[in-house]
Design an enzyme around this catalytic site. Structure first.
Site, PDB file in Angstrom:
ATOM      1  CG  HIS A  10      -5.926  -1.840   8.780  1.00 43.34           C
ATOM      2  ND1 HIS A  10      -6.065  -0.527   9.159  1.00 43.34           N
ATOM      3  CD2 HIS A  10      -4.592  -2.067   8.822  1.00 43.34           C
ATOM      4  CE1 HIS A  10      -4.895  -0.002   9.411  1.00 43.34           C
ATOM      5  NE2 HIS A  10      -3.980  -0.911   9.215  1.00 43.34           N
TER       6      HIS A  10
ATOM      7  CG  ASN B  27      -8.989  -0.964  11.904  1.00 43.06           C
ATOM      8  OD1 ASN B  27      -8.044  -1.611  11.480  1.00 43.06           O
ATOM      9  ND2 ASN B  27      -9.472   0.095  11.271  1.00 43.06           N
TER      10      ASN B  27
ATOM     11  CD  GLU C  60      -8.979   1.355   7.639  1.00 38.55           C
ATOM     12  OE1 GLU C  60      -8.901   0.444   8.480  1.00 38.55           O
ATOM     13  OE2 GLU C  60      -8.417   2.458   7.785  1.00 38.55           O
TER      14      GLU C  60
ATOM     15  CG  ASP D 297      -0.309  -0.363   2.521  1.00 37.75           C
ATOM     16  OD1 ASP D 297       0.930  -0.401   2.583  1.00 37.75           O
ATOM     17  OD2 ASP D 297      -1.037  -0.596   3.495  1.00 37.75           O
TER      18      ASP D 297
END
Ligand code: GLP
Length: 252
Positions: free
Chosen positions: A149, A147, A154, A78
């Site tokens: 990810h 979270n 996400e 990413d």
């Protein structure tokens, strides 16, 4: 590939290490062995704090034991939208510092999405094609967000998603704010390989360090397999190793 919901589930291999250095040595050992076995290997690489020790160990392997990166191809997960390669918080910059500059990897064989590309959707499609042309990813390194990810996928990201532009969650923006002068400078969008892209890697190694990852790790490894915890989708893959310190393993 079989539809996501029909895929059989697997237990990832869990490895817990006493120190961050032992963890880094273990993961670097997996990568060094894979590169030695297949010098033309295609690696998927990650940024963040979690893989820093692993990259240091791999640089050490290169310097002291001649581990040869010259034929290795790499694809990073990413990149932030809007950050150029020379921006100190860009993932391209991180990779140059941590692994690419200190080893003999061929710069032309390293790939990090370009967050400044003027047609990001087209760039995302090209990135997928480049992975395909390289023969797919043999060994993928991952971290995990608080979270759940993976990459910048996400919660709610489709399990079949491909490389694309996404909006970062407030939680991810807050988690990355310490690396920027202020939270307002954290880019709000990123380009990331999809969950579907990641799941096509032949082998996956995920690192998690620290107590702030314990809940996400427990959810990923022992919770329901659901897009609400993107890392849980890794349980549809037959060759995943999760390498943890005791703090990150506390919820298991
Ligand atoms: C970032 C990256 C992820 C990384 C995660 C955890 O948002 N996009 O690829 O795994 O955060 O980062 P860290 O290892 O610094 O905790």
């Amino acid at each position: 590939m079989m539809p996501f919901l029909d895929r059989p589930l697997h237990h990832p291999k869990i490895v817990v290490k006493d120190t961050v250095q032992q963890l880094a040595q273990h993961v670097a050992g997996i990568f060094a062995e894979a590169i030695t076995d297949n010098p033309s290997i295609v690696l998927g690489l990650a940024t963040g704090q979690s893989p820093v020790g692993t990259y240091q160990e791999l640089v050490d392997w290169h310097r002291r034991r001649g581990l040869d990166f010259s034929r290795v191809t790499s694809f990073n997960l990413d990149e932030y939208v809007g950050l150029a390669a020379d921006h100190p918080q860009s993932f391209r910059y991180f990779m140059q510092q941590q692994l690419f500059d200190p080893t003999n990897i061929d710069p032309d064989r390293t790939h990090v999405p370009d967050g400044t590309h003027d047609d990001l959707s087209e760039h995302a499609r090209q990135y997928e094609r480049a992975i395909e042309r390289a023969g797919g990813i043999d060994l993928q390194l991952l971290g995990i967000g608080t979270n759940g990810h993976i990459g910048f996928n996400e919660p709610g990201s489709p399990p079949e998603s491909r490389t694309r532009v996404i909006s970062l969650s407030e939680q991810t923006i807050a988690a990355n704010a310490p690396y920027f002068p202020s939270i307002h400078q954290v880019p709000r969008r990123a380009i990331t390989m999809g969950i579907g892209t990641i799941l096509e890697a032949r082998q996956i190694v995920m690192i998690a360090l620290g107590s702030n990852k314990a809940a996400a790790v427990a959810e990923a490894v022992a919770g329901p397999v659901s897009p609400s915890c993107p890392a849980s989708c890794l349980r549809t893959h037959a060759n995943v190793t999760v390498v943890l310190d005791h703090e990150a393993a506390a919820g298991l």
